[in-house]
Scaffold this motif. Sequence first.
Motif, PDB file in Angstrom:
ATOM      1  N   MET A   1     -14.131   2.152 -47.805  1.00  0.00           N
ATOM      2  CA  MET A   1     -13.672   2.694 -46.516  1.00  0.00           C
ATOM      3  C   MET A   1     -14.832   3.238 -45.699  1.00  0.00           C
ATOM      4  O   MET A   1     -14.905   3.008 -44.489  1.00  0.00           O
ATOM      5  N   ALA A   2     -15.734   3.966 -46.345  1.00  0.00           N
ATOM      6  CA  ALA A   2     -16.888   4.529 -45.644  1.00  0.00           C
ATOM      7  C   ALA A   2     -17.807   3.406 -45.149  1.00  0.00           C
ATOM      8  O   ALA A   2     -18.350   3.485 -44.047  1.00  0.00           O
ATOM      9  N   THR A   3     -17.941   2.353 -45.953  1.00  0.00           N
ATOM     10  CA  THR A   3     -18.743   1.191 -45.557  1.00  0.00           C
ATOM     11  C   THR A   3     -18.113   0.507 -44.352  1.00  0.00           C
ATOM     12  O   THR A   3     -18.791   0.232 -43.354  1.00  0.00           O
ATOM     13  N   ASP A   4     -16.816   0.253 -44.441  1.00  0.00           N
ATOM     14  CA  ASP A   4     -16.092  -0.410 -43.346  1.00  0.00           C
ATOM     15  C   ASP A   4     -16.142   0.413 -42.054  1.00  0.00           C
ATOM     16  O   ASP A   4     -16.154  -0.145 -40.965  1.00  0.00           O
ATOM     17  N   ALA A   5     -16.181   1.737 -42.202  1.00  0.00           N
ATOM     18  CA  ALA A   5     -16.231   2.628 -41.035  1.00  0.00           C
ATOM     19  C   ALA A   5     -17.667   2.824 -40.520  1.00  0.00           C
ATOM     20  O   ALA A   5     -17.878   3.493 -39.514  1.00  0.00           O
ATOM     21  N   GLY A   6     -18.635   2.248 -41.241  1.00  0.00           N
ATOM     22  CA  GLY A   6     -20.028   2.368 -40.825  1.00  0.00           C
ATOM     23  C   GLY A   6     -20.655   3.723 -41.091  1.00  0.00           C
ATOM     24  O   GLY A   6     -21.648   4.083 -40.463  1.00  0.00           O
ATOM     25  N   VAL A   7     -20.082   4.492 -42.024  1.00  0.00           N
ATOM     26  CA  VAL A   7     -20.604   5.837 -42.291  1.00  0.00           C
ATOM     27  C   VAL A   7     -21.065   6.035 -43.739  1.00  0.00           C
ATOM     28  O   VAL A   7     -21.380   7.156 -44.136  1.00  0.00           O
ATOM     29  N   VAL A   8     -21.120   4.956 -44.521  1.00  0.00           N
ATOM     30  CA  VAL A   8     -21.450   5.102 -45.945  1.00  0.00           C
ATOM     31  C   VAL A   8     -22.827   5.736 -46.155  1.00  0.00           C
ATOM     32  O   VAL A   8     -23.035   6.474 -47.117  1.00  0.00           O
ATOM     33  N   ASP A   9     -23.755   5.501 -45.218  1.00  0.00           N
ATOM     34  CA  ASP A   9     -25.088   6.086 -45.346  1.00  0.00           C
ATOM     35  C   ASP A   9     -25.098   7.594 -45.075  1.00  0.00           C
ATOM     36  O   ASP A   9     -26.102   8.259 -45.325  1.00  0.00           O
ATOM     37  N   LYS A  10     -23.997   8.128 -44.627  1.00  0.00           N
ATOM     38  CA  LYS A  10     -23.872   9.573 -44.386  1.00  0.00           C
ATOM     39  C   LYS A  10     -23.220  10.296 -45.572  1.00  0.00           C
ATOM     40  O   LYS A  10     -23.020  11.502 -45.542  1.00  0.00           O
ATOM     41  N   TRP A  11     -22.864   9.533 -46.605  1.00  0.00           N
ATOM     42  CA  TRP A  11     -22.139  10.080 -47.749  1.00  0.00           C
ATOM     43  C   TRP A  11     -22.873   9.854 -49.067  1.00  0.00           C
ATOM     44  O   TRP A  11     -23.433   8.790 -49.295  1.00  0.00           O
ATOM     45  N   ARG A  12     -22.787  10.846 -49.927  1.00  0.00           N
ATOM     46  CA  ARG A  12     -23.121  10.681 -51.343  1.00  0.00           C
ATOM     47  C   ARG A  12     -21.773  10.605 -52.053  1.00  0.00           C
ATOM     48  O   ARG A  12     -20.961  11.540 -51.942  1.00  0.00           O
ATOM     49  N   ILE A  13     -21.520   9.500 -52.758  1.00  0.00           N
ATOM     50  CA  ILE A  13     -20.210   9.233 -53.356  1.00  0.00           C
ATOM     51  C   ILE A  13     -20.411   8.921 -54.840  1.00  0.00           C
ATOM     52  O   ILE A  13     -21.241   8.083 -55.194  1.00  0.00           O
ATOM     53  N   ASP A  14     -19.655   9.588 -55.697  1.00  0.00           N
ATOM     54  CA  ASP A  14     -19.768   9.351 -57.137  1.00  0.00           C
ATOM     55  C   ASP A  14     -18.437   9.719 -57.800  1.00  0.00           C
ATOM     56  O   ASP A  14     -17.518  10.209 -57.135  1.00  0.00           O
ATOM     57  N   SER A  15     -18.359   9.469 -59.109  1.00  0.00           N
ATOM     58  CA  SER A  15     -17.201   9.902 -59.880  1.00  0.00           C
ATOM     59  C   SER A  15     -17.664  10.324 -61.267  1.00  0.00           C
ATOM     60  O   SER A  15     -18.745   9.941 -61.712  1.00  0.00           O
ATOM     61  N   ALA A  16     -16.824  11.127 -61.934  1.00  0.00           N
ATOM     62  CA  ALA A  16     -17.180  11.666 -63.241  1.00  0.00           C
ATOM     63  C   ALA A  16     -15.912  12.058 -64.002  1.00  0.00           C
ATOM     64  O   ALA A  16     -14.809  12.027 -63.455  1.00  0.00           O
ATOM     65  N   ALA A  17     -16.118  12.442 -65.254  1.00  0.00           N
ATOM     66  CA  ALA A  17     -15.027  12.816 -66.154  1.00  0.00           C
ATOM     67  C   ALA A  17     -15.080  14.289 -66.509  1.00  0.00           C
ATOM     68  O   ALA A  17     -16.152  14.891 -66.522  1.00  0.00           O
ATOM     69  N   THR A  18     -13.923  14.850 -66.844  1.00  0.00           N
ATOM     70  CA  THR A  18     -13.911  16.198 -67.398  1.00  0.00           C
ATOM     71  C   THR A  18     -14.199  16.138 -68.905  1.00  0.00           C
ATOM     72  O   THR A  18     -14.692  17.103 -69.473  1.00  0.00           O
ATOM     73  N   SER A  19     -13.910  15.000 -69.539  1.00  0.00           N
ATOM     74  CA  SER A  19     -14.089  14.854 -70.987  1.00  0.00           C
ATOM     75  C   SER A  19     -15.344  14.049 -71.315  1.00  0.00           C
ATOM     76  O   SER A  19     -15.992  13.490 -70.422  1.00  0.00           O
ATOM     77  N   THR A  20     -15.621  13.947 -72.607  1.00  0.00           N
ATOM     78  CA  THR A  20     -16.745  13.136 -73.086  1.00  0.00           C
ATOM     79  C   THR A  20     -16.269  11.802 -73.661  1.00  0.00           C
ATOM     80  O   THR A  20     -17.072  11.000 -74.109  1.00  0.00           O
ATOM     81  N   TYR A  21     -14.983  11.545 -73.632  1.00  0.00           N
ATOM     82  CA  TYR A  21     -14.377  10.402 -74.336  1.00  0.00           C
ATOM     83  C   TYR A  21     -14.994   9.050 -74.015  1.00  0.00           C
ATOM     84  O   TYR A  21     -15.132   8.212 -74.880  1.00  0.00           O
ATOM     85  N   GLU A  22     -15.301   8.796 -72.766  1.00  0.00           N
ATOM     86  CA  GLU A  22     -15.676   7.444 -72.331  1.00  0.00           C
ATOM     87  C   GLU A  22     -17.097   7.338 -71.779  1.00  0.00           C
ATOM     88  O   GLU A  22     -17.445   6.325 -71.174  1.00  0.00           O
ATOM     89  N   ILE A  23     -17.927   8.359 -71.980  1.00  0.00           N
ATOM     90  CA  ILE A  23     -19.281   8.357 -71.418  1.00  0.00           C
ATOM     91  C   ILE A  23     -19.998   7.058 -71.783  1.00  0.00           C
ATOM     92  O   ILE A  23     -19.992   6.627 -72.931  1.00  0.00           O
ATOM     93  N   GLY A  24     -20.594   6.417 -70.763  1.00  0.00           N
ATOM     94  CA  GLY A  24     -21.346   5.183 -70.967  1.00  0.00           C
ATOM     95  C   GLY A  24     -20.530   3.910 -70.840  1.00  0.00           C
ATOM     96  O   GLY A  24     -21.092   2.814 -70.850  1.00  0.00           O
ATOM     97  N   ASN A  25     -19.214   4.044 -70.714  1.00  0.00           N
ATOM     98  CA  ASN A  25     -18.348   2.865 -70.627  1.00  0.00           C
ATOM     99  C   ASN A  25     -18.096   2.447 -69.183  1.00  0.00           C
ATOM    100  O   ASN A  25     -18.077   3.274 -68.285  1.00  0.00           O
ATOM    101  N   PRO A  26     -17.852   1.140 -68.976  1.00  0.00           N
ATOM    102  CA  PRO A  26     -17.483   0.657 -67.637  1.00  0.00           C
ATOM    103  C   PRO A  26     -16.020   1.001 -67.345  1.00  0.00           C
ATOM    104  O   PRO A  26     -15.283   1.395 -68.256  1.00  0.00           O
TER     105      PRO A  26
END
Length: 169
Positions: free
Chosen positions: A41-66
């Motif tokens: 959405m940010a890319t389509d709106a032309g603003v992706v370069d204005k954002w730092r976007i990431d995701s993470a877990a509260t647990s350790t269960y899946e660290i390193g997995n796709p």
Amino acid sequence: MRHITKTFDSNMATTSMKSVLFVCLGNICRSPIAEAVFRKMATDAGVVDKWRIDSAATSTYEIGNPPDDRGQACMKKHGVSMRHIARQVTKDDFVNFEYILCMDESNLSDLKRKANSVKNCKAKIELLGSYDPEKQLIIRDPYYGSDEDFEKVYQQCVRCCKAFLEANS
């Protein structure tokens, strides 16, 4: 003659940037879907370069997995690229991200508990569903569900991310 080396302050570069971290339990289903949807959405709106976007877990269960194969298939069906390797939320995330958006009450309480141990926590911690125009506050974990459950997560993320982006543009 002494050489003075000027160090680059990464905080200076990001001061004008907005930032959002999407969080769920394992960081292989809901949060990487939300991250990919928001990035598109940010890319389509032309603003992706204005954002730092990431995701993470509260647990350790899946660290390193796709991301989960079913989530990847759902995203591919909708033409949304998804590249992420699961990681856990760090103390730095609470200082470096403006928004931490999570999927359910369990994530919310885990994040608020972790935030209490962080000096200078600046992140606004909220449920991603609080942006849902259909008022579906909780984005349920599709891990033990079906392809339809992943589709529901995708649709909720689309609604919420659209509203969040509009509120922060």
